[in-house]
Design an enzyme around this catalytic site. Structure first.
Site, PDB file in Angstrom:
ATOM      1  N   SER A 159       0.764  -1.212  -0.102  1.00 21.10           N
ATOM      2  CA  SER A 159       0.063  -0.044   0.059  1.00 21.10           C
ATOM      3  C   SER A 159       0.726   1.158  -0.077  1.00 21.10           C
ATOM      4  O   SER A 159       0.444   1.922  -0.420  1.00 21.10           O
ATOM      5  CB  SER A 159      -0.970  -0.012   1.405  1.00 21.10           C
ATOM      6  N   ASP A 185      -4.753   7.153   9.891  1.00 20.47           N
ATOM      7  CA  ASP A 185      -4.192   5.741  10.343  1.00 20.47           C
ATOM      8  C   ASP A 185      -3.022   5.635  11.139  1.00 20.47           C
ATOM      9  O   ASP A 185      -2.446   4.764  11.807  1.00 20.47           O
ATOM     10  CB  ASP A 185      -4.416   4.601   9.364  1.00 20.47           C
ATOM     11  N   HIS A 203       0.026   5.400   6.767  1.00 23.64           N
ATOM     12  CA  HIS A 203       0.308   5.653   5.429  1.00 23.64           C
ATOM     13  C   HIS A 203       0.647   7.070   5.243  1.00 23.64           C
ATOM     14  O   HIS A 203      -0.257   7.819   5.837  1.00 23.64           O
ATOM     15  CB  HIS A 203      -0.944   5.144   4.720  1.00 23.64           C
TER      16      HIS A 203
END
Length: 247
Positions: A73, A222, A225
């Site tokens: 990701s 979060d 990221h």
């Protein structure tokens, strides 16, 4: 009398007799053929020049080199409003500004583990790759996957690239875990990337999230990221290792 005959002789020299007319036709045909031949030669020359230009253009396009970012990701640009803000695209912008003949391919998959990367590497290698950036392992660590498994999977990926394309330059991106995963595990996790880079003689980025990881304003809600601004810093970290390989 003599004069008249002489005049007649002079006049006759300008009269086209059948023989002279035939000779004149041969000469005219010959001139026309020469003209056509020259025209054909010029057309052939133009076609050859055009073909050469086309071949040169095709050759130039075919010489474009590829940088493939193979990751999770972080590479994919998870959570960004525009994937053009992800670090592979930022690097492409830098490459374009320097007029370098490289195309950056983003082959990041959110949630990807080293096992998932191992499963799709053969398909990815069906294309020509000049520089291979390997950015995997974070999801293994966050899930507490056995370090021996993570190490083995990364080695399989590295071996696959080397076997398929020995000339491809490989960059291994190291990763670190938050301390809540346990000191022993996090320490060994960080070390496995160092060991793999040394064992396989790879270009190495010790920590791809350098100056980004753990900094709230550079990460999304979060806390994992990077934001668009974080990806710019991340791109610079990658560029420090990538630039010497492509310039």
């Amino acid at each position: 009398m003599y004069k008249a005959q002489n005049n007649q002789l002079v006049l006759n020299s300008f009269i086209l007799t059948p023989a002279k007319f035939l000779k004149f036709c041969y000469i005219l045909i010959g001139l026309l053929l020469m003209a056509c031949g020259n025209d054909k030669s010029e057309k052939t020359k133009e076609q050859t020049t055009s073909k050469t230009k086309t071949e040169k253009t095709t050759t130039t396009n075919s010489q474009t080199k590829t940088i493939l970012c193979f990751g999770d990701s972080i590479t994919a640009g998870y959570g960004l409003d525009d994937t053009n803000d992800a670090f592979p695209a930022v690097i492409q912008q830098k490459i374009d500004s320097l007029d370098l003949n490289y195309t950056v391919i983003n082959s990041g998959v959110s949630g990807e583990t080293t096992a998932g990367g191992k499963g799709r590497i053969e398909w990815i290698l069906n294309q020509s790759i000049d520089v291979f950036l390997l950015e995997l392992g974070a999801n293994d660590g966050l899930r507490g996957v056995a370090l021996s498994e993570t190490r083995a999977n990364l080695q399989v990926i590295i071996d696959a690239v080397k076997t398929k394309s020995p000339e491809t330059k490989i960059i291994l991106a190291g990763m670190q875990l938050p301390p809540n995963m346990g000191q022993d595990y996090t320490t060994e996790f960080r070390q496995l990337f160092i060991d793999l880079a040394k064992k396989n003689k790879l270009e190495f980025i010790p920590f791809i999230l350098k100056d980004v990881g753990g900094i709230a304003e550079l990460n999304q809600k979060d806390g994992i990221h990077p934001t668009a601004e974080g990806h710019k810093i991340l791109a610079e970290t990658v560029w420090d290792v990538l630039e010497p390989l492509i310039k």
